[in-house]
Design a protein around this motif. Sequence first.
Motif, PDB file in Angstrom:
ATOM      1  N   VAL A  36      -6.632  -4.134   0.952  1.00 16.31           N
ATOM      2  CA  VAL A  36      -5.642  -4.032   1.388  1.00 16.31           C
ATOM      3  C   VAL A  36      -5.632  -3.690   3.116  1.00 16.31           C
ATOM      4  CG1 VAL A  36      -3.956  -3.484  -0.443  1.00 16.31           C
ATOM      5  CG2 VAL A  36      -4.853  -2.007   0.364  1.00 16.31           C
ATOM      6  N   LEU A  51      -3.031   8.953   5.138  1.00 19.20           N
ATOM      7  CA  LEU A  51      -3.085   7.933   5.889  1.00 19.20           C
ATOM      8  C   LEU A  51      -2.064   8.843   7.460  1.00 19.20           C
ATOM      9  CD1 LEU A  51      -0.759   5.932   2.787  1.00 19.20           C
ATOM     10  CD2 LEU A  51      -3.298   5.140   4.581  1.00 19.20           C
ATOM     11  N   THR A  77       3.279  -7.388   0.245  1.00 22.95           N
ATOM     12  CA  THR A  77       2.859  -7.014  -1.122  1.00 22.95           C
ATOM     13  C   THR A  77       1.236  -5.724  -1.186  1.00 22.95           C
ATOM     14  OG1 THR A  77       1.560  -9.365  -0.579  1.00 22.95           O
ATOM     15  CG2 THR A  77       3.897  -9.036  -1.800  1.00 22.95           C
ATOM     16  N   ASP A  78       0.639  -6.247  -0.030  1.00 21.90           N
ATOM     17  CA  ASP A  78      -0.091  -5.496  -0.006  1.00 21.90           C
ATOM     18  C   ASP A  78      -0.395  -4.129  -0.158  1.00 21.90           C
ATOM     19  OD1 ASP A  78      -2.402  -7.052   1.023  1.00 21.90           O
ATOM     20  OD2 ASP A  78      -1.843  -6.342   3.181  1.00 21.90           O
ATOM     21  N   TRP A  79       1.122  -3.848  -0.071  1.00 15.90           N
ATOM     22  CA  TRP A  79       1.567  -1.920  -1.018  1.00 15.90           C
ATOM     23  C   TRP A  79       1.215  -2.302  -2.739  1.00 15.90           C
ATOM     24  CZ3 TRP A  79       1.086   1.721   1.985  1.00 15.90           C
ATOM     25  CH2 TRP A  79       1.098   2.024   3.263  1.00 15.90           C
ATOM     26  N   LEU A  80       1.963  -3.369  -2.860  1.00 16.94           N
ATOM     27  CA  LEU A  80       1.937  -3.237  -4.046  1.00 16.94           C
ATOM     28  C   LEU A  80       0.577  -3.584  -4.866  1.00 16.94           C
ATOM     29  CD1 LEU A  80       3.845  -3.949  -7.110  1.00 16.94           C
ATOM     30  CD2 LEU A  80       3.619  -6.508  -6.507  1.00 16.94           C
ATOM     31  N   THR A  81      -0.428  -3.989  -4.089  1.00 18.87           N
ATOM     32  CA  THR A  81      -1.814  -3.826  -4.086  1.00 18.87           C
ATOM     33  C   THR A  81      -2.948  -2.868  -4.734  1.00 18.87           C
ATOM     34  OG1 THR A  81      -2.101  -6.210  -3.917  1.00 18.87           O
ATOM     35  CG2 THR A  81      -4.406  -4.776  -4.280  1.00 18.87           C
ATOM     36  N   PHE A  82      -2.234  -2.260  -3.646  1.00 22.45           N
ATOM     37  CA  PHE A  82      -2.782  -0.193  -3.208  1.00 22.45           C
ATOM     38  C   PHE A  82      -2.375   0.258  -4.153  1.00 22.45           C
ATOM     39  CE2 PHE A  82      -2.325   3.537  -1.961  1.00 22.45           C
ATOM     40  CZ  PHE A  82      -3.371   3.075  -0.556  1.00 22.45           C
ATOM     41  N   ALA A  83      -1.130  -0.026  -4.903  1.00 27.09           N
ATOM     42  CA  ALA A  83      -0.291   1.237  -6.053  1.00 27.09           C
ATOM     43  C   ALA A  83      -0.849   0.975  -6.679  1.00 27.09           C
ATOM     44  CB  ALA A  83       1.223   0.599  -6.349  1.00 27.09           C
ATOM     45  N   LEU A  97      -1.923   0.081   8.847  1.00 23.24           N
ATOM     46  CA  LEU A  97      -1.402   0.487   7.341  1.00 23.24           C
ATOM     47  C   LEU A  97      -0.710  -1.107   6.347  1.00 23.24           C
ATOM     48  CD1 LEU A  97       1.037   3.107   8.221  1.00 23.24           C
ATOM     49  CD2 LEU A  97      -1.416   3.524   7.097  1.00 23.24           C
ATOM     50  N   PRO A  98      -1.274  -0.933   5.192  1.00 26.06           N
ATOM     51  CA  PRO A  98      -0.892  -2.606   4.335  1.00 26.06           C
ATOM     52  C   PRO A  98       0.725  -3.154   4.812  1.00 26.06           C
ATOM     53  CG  PRO A  98      -1.956  -0.779   2.689  1.00 26.06           C
ATOM     54  CD  PRO A  98      -1.847  -0.078   4.410  1.00 26.06           C
ATOM     55  N   SER A  99       0.526  -4.251   4.611  1.00 25.68           N
ATOM     56  CA  SER A  99       2.105  -4.549   4.369  1.00 25.68           C
ATOM     57  C   SER A  99       2.664  -5.317   3.534  1.00 25.68           C
ATOM     58  CB  SER A  99       2.388  -4.987   5.886  1.00 25.68           C
ATOM     59  OG  SER A  99       1.090  -6.415   6.440  1.00 25.68           O
TER      60      SER A  99
END
Length: 274
Positions: A227, A132, A147-153, A143-145
């Motif tokens: 994401v 990243l 809730t996209d970070w939750l999907t990424f995780a 970069l994701p922003s």
Amino acid sequence: MVTVVDAPRRTLPSIAAVCRTRAGVELKEFFRQRESVVFTLMFPVILLLVFGAVLDYDLGSGVSFTQYFMAGVIAAGILGASLQNMAIGIATERSDGTLKGLAGTPMPKSAYFVGKVVQVFVVTVALVAILLVIGVAFYGIDLPSGTDWLTFAWVAALGSAASTLLGIAVSSLARNGRSASATVTPVALVLQFISGVFFQFSQVPTWLQTVASIFPLKWMAQGLRSVFLPDALAASEPAGSWELGRVALVLGIWCVVGLALCVRTFTWQDRGNR
């Protein structure tokens, strides 16, 4: 009259303490092996730098190929840090007698697997962070922003779990670390080519898309694309959407299948020595 004094009883360390110690050993062993560090951490970085520099074109909707490639190279990096790393490492430890020696110690066998899982987690987090940073610094990756970070995780976690379990299971198919590398690495490269890592998944022939859909890498890459890419590009996916529900289902199924295969196939010594 002689008084006998009882010797103080030695308290065995807790399972948690043993697991922490084993995790530390696994991390030290991994980072001391230059070949493993270079292949697992640096190879995806080299791919990102090379492909990002060579394939710098627009996919539409203002999205560069590098933005698309970021999801794929992260998915491929997770596969390398988990499945390939586990299959080769455990096969090597089985063939050189390390596993047999550990099995004969008082250490709970579960601590060995906890140590491996922690190693995969730390290496995966480090790898993702490096990719990243390089993507943002050299290629202006968005970069994701939110809730996209939750999907990424959860996509990365499920994909890593499934690949780790499969790597442990696959390690039992090889007689040594060298044969494991020769077996697993070509398969991993083929999966990367047909799973939308090196180019758009829509460009893969339909029958190869079907083959790729059997394995977790395709779904991990698809979930990560959701994401990094705008929703407009979801139309280029086979189903016309990101299918995040199906991504979670398939990766979850592979976790169950991988665990079942581990229980059924894992051994602490070479088959020829049993």
